[in-house]
Design an enzyme around this catalytic site. Structure first.
Site, short mmCIF file in Angstrom:
data_model
loop_
_atom_site.label_atom_id
_atom_site.label_comp_id
_atom_site.label_asym_id
_atom_site.label_seq_id
_atom_site.Cartn_x
_atom_site.Cartn_y
_atom_site.Cartn_z
N CYS A 103 0.86 -1.18 0.00
CA CYS A 103 0.00 0.00 0.00
C CYS A 103 0.90 1.23 0.00
O CYS A 103 1.65 1.46 0.96
CB CYS A 103 -0.90 -0.05 1.25
SG CYS A 103 -2.01 1.36 1.40
N CYS A 117 -10.94 9.90 8.69
CA CYS A 117 -9.61 9.40 8.32
C CYS A 117 -8.51 10.18 9.03
O CYS A 117 -8.55 11.41 9.09
CB CYS A 117 -9.43 9.50 6.81
SG CYS A 117 -7.79 9.01 6.22
N CYS A 333 -6.10 0.81 7.12
CA CYS A 333 -6.77 1.85 6.34
C CYS A 333 -7.13 3.04 7.22
O CYS A 333 -7.74 2.88 8.27
CB CYS A 333 -8.07 1.33 5.75
SG CYS A 333 -7.89 -0.15 4.77
N1 SAH Z 1 -7.66 9.07 -0.99
C1 SAH Z 1 -7.92 7.77 -1.51
C2 SAH Z 1 -6.98 6.67 -1.03
C3 SAH Z 1 -6.63 6.61 0.45
S1 SAH Z 1 -7.79 5.99 1.60
C4 SAH Z 1 -9.35 7.38 -1.25
O1 SAH Z 1 -10.05 8.11 -0.56
O2 SAH Z 1 -9.81 6.37 -1.78
C5 SAH Z 1 -8.01 4.31 1.30
C6 SAH Z 1 -9.35 3.79 1.87
O3 SAH Z 1 -9.34 3.77 3.31
C7 SAH Z 1 -10.53 4.66 1.46
O4 SAH Z 1 -11.54 3.84 0.93
C8 SAH Z 1 -11.00 5.26 2.79
O5 SAH Z 1 -12.39 5.50 2.74
C9 SAH Z 1 -10.60 4.20 3.78
N2 SAH Z 1 -10.45 4.66 5.16
C10 SAH Z 1 -10.04 5.87 5.60
N3 SAH Z 1 -10.02 5.90 6.94
C11 SAH Z 1 -10.43 4.68 7.37
C12 SAH Z 1 -10.59 4.09 8.65
N4 SAH Z 1 -10.31 4.75 9.75
N5 SAH Z 1 -11.02 2.80 8.69
C13 SAH Z 1 -11.25 2.10 7.56
N6 SAH Z 1 -11.10 2.61 6.33
C14 SAH Z 1 -10.70 3.88 6.23
#
Ligand code: SAH
Length: 363
Positions: A103, A117, A333
């Site tokens: 990743c 996030c 994530c």
């Molecule tokens: N900016 C991009 C890629 C990074 S995030 C995007 O938004 O797709 C990658 C994934 O992690 C995204 O689907 C986001 O919704 C998810 N994500 C972010 N914070 C998270 C969390 N605390 N728990 C689970 N998934 C999360």
């Protein structure tokens, strides 16, 4: 000095030609950079000494300083790398029984401002260069046992890949190169929060990678609350763009859906998700929320996650559940964040929202 890893093979070949050199030199260099992963130009033994010296005067190899490598109980490793300007990024290596996934980050921080996030808390510090994106793959590959290799790259680390479009696309080209890592398009996945013009461009240009879209909610009310980008391009606009995905290709768009307790995880939400994705070449990846301390969101229990998945499957919508790796090392994530930035500390919701909207406006 210039980082040689900022260049695609075509660019290096053109550069060689301008310098009066044979283009095949560029292919040899690519092999040393990405297949042998040398740390010094002097190790490029198929290239003459004077030429090695000549390259070393012009280029760096874009090496990182490794700040940390935290190994999780589940076998994954979260790396922190220091860039030439002192900023830090994180990369997560996830070895699996059948294949290994990496990743990678595409920006330092992120401008999207998603409320759930951790990376959003940093704000956007800057875009990564092409060489900084591919170097994450070089670094992680060096740690694998002899004979093992990374099969999948997911652009799901820090940052919004499509907000750094040009560099992302050139990094994809570089990583796909047969004389380099040789990743096929099936094994590269770009994930976006939903920058609609960039999604259209990605589809139109036929970028050789899978597309994943973080949907995360089925109403504009909830999605705008979770993801400020939705105030610029709402769900209808997002799905309109996704419908342009070629129907004849075998590939589908993956819709990521972070399940948050009591926010977007009802069975009515599941049914609405099926209706929304009707007519889109889609599959759904459910991500049980990783709750970082200090944020107001929780993960639903596993029974609810399975019920939600079943509600999609029983209506003919392909749906998988992502088991988040590296949670004990904050590598899962939404948990990537450079050390030293206190969660919540630098964050003002208004500011994050403005950043995302400003970005959205300029994209
Ligand atoms: N900016 C991009 C890629 C990074 S995030 C995007 O938004 O797709 C990658 C994934 O992690 C995204 O689907 C986001 O919704 C998810 N994500 C972010 N914070 C998270 C969390 N605390 N728990 C689970 N998934 C999360």
């Amino acid at each position: 000095m210039d980082n040689i890893k900022n260049y695609t093979l075509a660019e290096l070949e053109a550069w060689m030609a301008r310098e009066g050199e044979k283009p095949f030199r560029a292919r040899q260099i690519f092999q040393w950079l990405y297949q042998r992963r040398v740390r010094h130009f002097d190790e490029m033994t198929t290239i003459s000494k004077p030429m090695r010296a000549w390259l070393a005067e012009r280029f760096t190899l874009g090496e990182f300083e490794r700040v940390r490598a935290l190994k999780s109980a589940d076998g994954s490793t979260k790396y922190a790398f220091r860039l030439a300007d002192g900023k830090e990024i994180e990369t997560v290596l996830m070895p699996g029984e059948s294949h290994t996934t990496l990743c990678v980050s595409t920006q330092v921080g992120c401008a999207m401002g998603c409320d759930f996030c951790m990376t959003a808390r940093m704000g956007l510090l800057r875009n990564l260069e092409v060489g900084e994106i591919v170097q994450q793959v070089v670094e992680a590959s060096r740690d694998l046992p002899e004979g093992a290799f990374i099969r999948n790259i997911v652009f799901m680390g820090m940052g919004e890949p499509l907000h750094n479009y040009e560099n992302l696309v050139r990094a994809v080209a570089s990583l796909s190169e047969d004389f380099g890592f040789g990743f096929s398009s099936r094994h590269l996945t770009v994930s976006t929060a939903g920058l609609v013009p960039a999604i259209r461009r990605f589809i139109r240009e036929g970028v050789r990678a899978n597309l994943a879209v973080s949907l995360n909610a089925v109403t504009d009310e909830v999605r705008s609350r979770l993801m400020p980008v939705n105030r610029r391009w709402n769900i209808a606009a997002l799905l309109d763009a996704c419908r342009e995905f070629p129907k004849d290709s075998r590939a589908r768009i993956t819709f990521e859906y972070v399940l948050i307790d009591g926010v977007n995880d009802s069975l009515a939400d599941a049914r609405q998700l099926v209706r929304l994705l009707h007519g889109v070449k889609a599959k759904v990846n459910l991500i049980p929320y990783n709750a970082p301390p200090g944020l107001p969101y929780q993960r639903p229990d596993m029974a609810r996650v399975r019920e939600f998945q079943e509600a999609l499957l029983s209506r003919g919508l392909l749906a998988t559940v992502r088991v988040s790796r590296g949670q004990d090392v904050q590598g899962a994530c939404g948990q990537l964040i450079a050390e030293g930035i206190t969660p919540g500390g630098r964050f003002a919701p208004e500011r994050a929202e403005n950043t995302a909207l400003a970005v959205a406006g300029s994209a």
